[in-house]
Design a protein around this motif. Structure first.
Motif, PDB file in Angstrom:
ATOM      1  N   ARG A 189      -4.446 -10.884  -8.428  1.00 32.36           N
ATOM      2  CA  ARG A 189      -4.013 -12.162  -9.435  1.00 32.36           C
ATOM      3  C   ARG A 189      -2.548 -12.559  -9.336  1.00 32.36           C
ATOM      4  O   ARG A 189      -2.159 -13.505  -9.270  1.00 32.36           O
ATOM      5  N   ASP A 190      -1.719 -11.290  -9.594  1.00 29.49           N
ATOM      6  CA  ASP A 190      -0.321 -11.511  -9.780  1.00 29.49           C
ATOM      7  C   ASP A 190       0.432 -10.574  -8.942  1.00 29.49           C
ATOM      8  O   ASP A 190       1.769 -11.218  -8.895  1.00 29.49           O
ATOM      9  N   TRP A 191       0.058  -9.755  -7.942  1.00 28.35           N
ATOM     10  CA  TRP A 191       1.081  -8.855  -7.429  1.00 28.35           C
ATOM     11  C   TRP A 191       1.060  -9.099  -5.702  1.00 28.35           C
ATOM     12  O   TRP A 191       1.473  -8.176  -4.845  1.00 28.35           O
ATOM     13  N   GLY A 192       0.407 -10.181  -5.381  1.00 31.10           N
ATOM     14  CA  GLY A 192       0.272 -10.212  -3.848  1.00 31.10           C
ATOM     15  C   GLY A 192      -0.745  -9.443  -3.158  1.00 31.10           C
ATOM     16  O   GLY A 192      -0.669  -9.347  -1.734  1.00 31.10           O
ATOM     17  N   ALA A 193      -1.595  -8.743  -3.733  1.00 33.35           N
ATOM     18  CA  ALA A 193      -2.601  -8.078  -3.023  1.00 33.35           C
ATOM     19  C   ALA A 193      -3.693  -8.883  -2.559  1.00 33.35           C
ATOM     20  O   ALA A 193      -4.232  -9.721  -3.332  1.00 33.35           O
ATOM     21  N   GLY A 194      -4.155  -8.674  -1.331  1.00 28.76           N
ATOM     22  CA  GLY A 194      -5.385  -9.418  -0.665  1.00 28.76           C
ATOM     23  C   GLY A 194      -6.717  -8.604  -0.780  1.00 28.76           C
ATOM     24  O   GLY A 194      -6.715  -7.642  -1.615  1.00 28.76           O
ATOM     25  N   SER A 195      -7.540  -9.421  -0.296  1.00 26.23           N
ATOM     26  CA  SER A 195      -8.757  -8.851  -0.319  1.00 26.23           C
ATOM     27  C   SER A 195      -9.036  -7.996   0.462  1.00 26.23           C
ATOM     28  O   SER A 195     -10.336  -7.245   0.504  1.00 26.23           O
ATOM     29  N   GLY A 196      -8.238  -7.569   1.879  1.00 24.06           N
ATOM     30  CA  GLY A 196      -8.740  -6.576   2.479  1.00 24.06           C
ATOM     31  C   GLY A 196      -7.822  -5.497   2.167  1.00 24.06           C
ATOM     32  O   GLY A 196      -6.666  -5.258   1.908  1.00 24.06           O
ATOM     33  N   ARG A 197      -8.809  -4.150   1.689  1.00 24.68           N
ATOM     34  CA  ARG A 197      -8.022  -3.090   1.546  1.00 24.68           C
ATOM     35  C   ARG A 197      -8.656  -1.807   2.164  1.00 24.68           C
ATOM     36  O   ARG A 197      -9.918  -1.793   2.733  1.00 24.68           O
ATOM     37  N   VAL A 198      -7.870  -0.716   2.343  1.00 20.29           N
ATOM     38  CA  VAL A 198      -8.385   0.541   2.606  1.00 20.29           C
ATOM     39  C   VAL A 198      -7.964   1.505   1.777  1.00 20.29           C
ATOM     40  O   VAL A 198      -6.983   1.334   0.965  1.00 20.29           O
ATOM     41  N   VAL A 199      -8.262   2.867   1.757  1.00 22.21           N
ATOM     42  CA  VAL A 199      -7.808   3.676   0.587  1.00 22.21           C
ATOM     43  C   VAL A 199      -7.974   5.141   1.508  1.00 22.21           C
ATOM     44  O   VAL A 199      -8.829   5.492   2.412  1.00 22.21           O
ATOM     45  N   ALA A 200      -7.091   6.078   0.937  1.00 19.24           N
ATOM     46  CA  ALA A 200      -6.842   7.452   1.395  1.00 19.24           C
ATOM     47  C   ALA A 200      -6.239   8.279   0.399  1.00 19.24           C
ATOM     48  O   ALA A 200      -5.530   7.695  -0.646  1.00 19.24           O
ATOM     49  N   GLY A 201      -6.496   9.452   0.427  1.00 19.43           N
ATOM     50  CA  GLY A 201      -6.191  10.424  -0.533  1.00 19.43           C
ATOM     51  C   GLY A 201      -6.136  11.845  -0.419  1.00 19.43           C
ATOM     52  O   GLY A 201      -6.772  12.256   0.732  1.00 19.43           O
ATOM     53  N   LEU A 202      -5.571  12.798  -1.044  1.00 13.88           N
ATOM     54  CA  LEU A 202      -5.405  13.971  -0.697  1.00 13.88           C
ATOM     55  C   LEU A 202      -6.176  14.787  -1.790  1.00 13.88           C
ATOM     56  O   LEU A 202      -5.870  14.436  -2.988  1.00 13.88           O
ATOM     57  N   SER A 203      -6.840  15.987  -1.467  1.00 15.11           N
ATOM     58  CA  SER A 203      -7.377  16.973  -2.445  1.00 15.11           C
ATOM     59  C   SER A 203      -8.173  16.252  -3.457  1.00 15.11           C
ATOM     60  O   SER A 203      -9.250  15.529  -3.002  1.00 15.11           O
ATOM     61  N   MET A 204      -7.774  16.093  -4.704  1.00 12.27           N
ATOM     62  CA  MET A 204      -8.587  15.267  -5.629  1.00 12.27           C
ATOM     63  C   MET A 204      -8.695  13.828  -5.420  1.00 12.27           C
ATOM     64  O   MET A 204      -9.688  13.074  -5.546  1.00 12.27           O
TER      65      MET A 204
END
Length: 340
Positions: free
Chosen positions: A166-181
């Motif tokens: 809504r307010d910070w320019g994030a679009g609807s296209g998303r991917v996600v990555a992470g380490l360990s937990m």
């Protein structure tokens, strides 16, 4: 035809109308009450209460969250070139990479421990690095059946997501990555929220915590960190097994069939990026878990799985930085952005 209709109400009718008026007055909320209800219904689930520019292209948002009991936590944004979310007339929405930290870390971990802020291929995406608690496990905690604070999954996938878009320019296209937990979190969020993420990557992730007693006991040990009752998170691994399975990526493999998945892990022995003699029983356990998840993904017919089980290597940032770079072509490709 109306000649017989009385023009003045009868005494009986007056009494009936008075009774009805009293009843309606007791059943209908007053105007202030209705206003309060509207305020409660429209009050945002999360709101930014402070903004801090910490470095070039790095902005920290302090976010107060209802899902976290009204507490304020921080989210670090690594912003793309040309990012200006407050330009209303020509505001752009950017493809978004969520980077999730591991246990005992925080929202600053990726920028302080890796070269993510200097990675040129990330200058065209908005990178979101949210706080997830010292050992929050990217979950809405069971809390002995009571739920409530902390509800990290709700904070991230609903409150923060909507706030950023809504307010910070994030679009609807998303991917996600992470380490360990955070690797477990990346797999969980992609599986538990179909359509939210176009691809997911886990580096040394807790990919199958129900693999065996050793894996369960190790995770319960993490849950008990900071003098916490370990059963608060997902309950007892036997009595609340369905809750555990609902947070075990292995048991959610079917939901990951249609998106690209990247899994990587070492085997816990001394690797090329370790000091001499370093070993990691944790990495060895997670390696077995990731091997099991990869086999299950193959069994259920997942078509876009990339694995890098690179053998010698422990549970450390040098490997996770390397694996982030290795997975970026897949992640950014899913966003339609050129990788490096």
């Amino acid at each position: 035809m109306f000649a017989n209709v009385p023009t003045v109400p009868s005494p009986l009718r007056v009494r009936v109308l008075l009774v009805l008026a009293v009843l309606l007055g007791t059943l209908t909320p007053t105007a202030p009450a209705l206003a309060a209800d509207r305020g409660e219904a429209t009050r945002p689930g999360a709101e930014v209460v402070a903004v801090t520019r910490v470095a070039d292209r790095q902005v920290d948002l302090s976010v107060r969250s209802r899902a976290l009991g009204g507490r304020t936590v921080d989210v670090r944004l690594l912003t793309p070139d040309g990012w200006n979310p407050h330009e209303r007339r020509h505001r752009q929405h950017w493809p978004t990479l969520w980077l999730l930290h591991g246990c005992c870390g925080d929202y600053t971990s990726w920028t302080s421990m890796t070269d993510v802020a200097e990675t040129d291929s990330l200058r065209d995406v908005l990178v979101v690095m949210p706080e997830a608690g010292w050992n929050g496990w990217y979950s809405d905690w069971w809390n002995h059946g009571q739920g409530g604070d902390p509800a990290w999954e709700t904070f991230h996938t609903k409150e923060l997501r909507h706030l950023l878009e809504r307010d910070w320019g994030a679009g609807s296209g998303r991917v996600v990555a992470g380490l360990s937990m955070g690797g477990q979190g990346a797999l969980l969020y992609a599986a538990r929220h179909p359509g939210m993420f176009r691809a997911t990557a886990a580096f040394s992730g807790s990919a199958h915590p129900l693999l065996n007693d050793e894996s369960v006991d190790r995770l319960m040990g993490f849950f008990a960190g900071q003098d916490n009752d370990p059963r608060r998170v997902w309950g007892d691994p036997v009595a609340q097994r369905r809750i555990w399975q609902a947070h075990d990526p292995f048991h959610l493999a079917e939901r990951l069939r249609s998106i690209p998945v990247y899994l990587s892990c070492g085997d816990g022995t001394t690797g090329p990026l370790d000091p001499p003699g370093a070993t990691s029983a944790l990495e060895a356990d997670f390696n077995r878990q990731n091997q099991a998840l990869a086999a299950e993904l193959e069994r259920v017919g997942a078509r876009h799985v990339t694995t890098n089980f690179y053998g010698p290597g422990t549970h450390g940032w040098a490997y996770w930085e390397r694996e982030l770079h290795a997975s970026l072509p897949m992640l950014l490709g899913a966003l339609g952005v050129g990788g490096s």
